[in-house]
Design a protein around this motif. Structure first.
Motif, short mmCIF file in Angstrom:
data_model
loop_
_atom_site.label_atom_id
_atom_site.label_comp_id
_atom_site.label_asym_id
_atom_site.label_seq_id
_atom_site.Cartn_x
_atom_site.Cartn_y
_atom_site.Cartn_z
N SER A 135 -25.74 144.68 21.25
CA SER A 135 -24.55 143.84 21.24
C SER A 135 -23.70 144.13 20.00
O SER A 135 -24.10 144.88 19.12
CB SER A 135 -24.96 142.37 21.26
N THR A 140 -20.32 140.06 21.64
CA THR A 140 -20.02 140.87 22.82
C THR A 140 -21.28 141.59 23.31
O THR A 140 -22.00 142.18 22.51
CB THR A 140 -18.94 141.91 22.50
N ARG A 141 -21.53 141.50 24.60
CA ARG A 141 -22.65 142.15 25.28
C ARG A 141 -24.02 141.64 24.84
O ARG A 141 -25.01 142.37 24.91
CB ARG A 141 -22.58 143.68 25.16
N GLU A 146 -24.37 142.22 31.15
CA GLU A 146 -23.15 142.87 30.65
C GLU A 146 -23.50 144.14 29.90
O GLU A 146 -22.79 145.15 30.01
CB GLU A 146 -22.37 141.90 29.76
#
Length: 217
Positions: A135, A140-141, A146
């Motif tokens: 991440s 994010t992620r 994702e």
């Protein structure tokens, strides 16, 4: 299975990070004025995104408090905690065999990739992986589905040719949402029941069993 690429979770699959993660959580909670649980009461925090863990530990969704907790956690983790870690037995051997069998290999962890890369380098595993994915520090992620989607797109991998190997429900759910085969490992921090309930296609009780599922003489 016409598999060509294997994604490996990091914590609880390649390495046992119990000492570092639990000590850093305890440090953050203490600095915030809370009495931290014992290490064995924090094992459920190994695997999920750290924000999820602090949200439950602090019983809050308040961003400011969660950001402060994560900052304190990372203050210790980035310098000490990530090295309070050890490889599971057989990991180097099975990675070498999987590579020799012609598979591409990738690390897929919800941990920030800057820490994941340091850990992989620390254990001299860099030559056994095509790339390390994690991440971003901004979150994010951190969601495994994702992250896996990002890896599939970036590496131009067809889901039907990929296996995700991990020890927690997040790994299995992330794989299933991306139509990727999932191998759940029980030597980490998830139970066989947890892995099967969330759709693991195969179960490995040791690193050597991962190898047996993937590499056929």
């Amino acid at each position: 299975m016409s598999i060509s690429a294997i994604l490996f979770d990091l914590d609880g699959t390649l390495t046992d990070p119990k000492l570092g993660i639990t000590r850093c959580i305890q440090y953050a909670l203490s600095e915030l004025g809370y009495k931290p649980p014992d290490a064995d009461e924090l094992l459920w925090c190994i695997g999920p995104p750290i924000q999820e863990s602090f949200s439950q530990l602090l019983n809050t969704s308040e961003n400011r408090l969660l950001e402060e907790a994560i900052a304190l956690y990372r203050l210790r983790y980035s310098t000490i905690g990530l090295f309070e870690n050890y490889l599971y037995p057989q990991i180097i051997d099975i990675l070498q065999k999987i590579r020799l069998a012609g598979y591409q290999t990738f690390v897929a962890t919800s941990k920030p990739h800057i820490y994941a890369k340091q850990i992989i380098e620390y254990f001299d595993l860099s030559v056994l992986f095509d790339a390390v994915y994690g991440s971003e520090l901004d979150g994010t992620r951190t969601v495994k589905s994702e992250l896996i989607k990002h890896i599939l797109i970036t590496e131009n991998l067809a889901p039907s040719t990929v296996v995700m190997v991990g020890d927690r429900l997040h790994d299995i759910i992330g794989a299933k949402l991306n139509h990727v085969t999932a191998i759940g490992v029980t030597y980490g921090y998830g139970t066989e029941e947890e892995l099967k309930i969330h759709g693991a296609d195969l179960i490995a009780h040791s690193p050597e069993e991962i190898n047996k599922l993937l590499v056929h003489d």
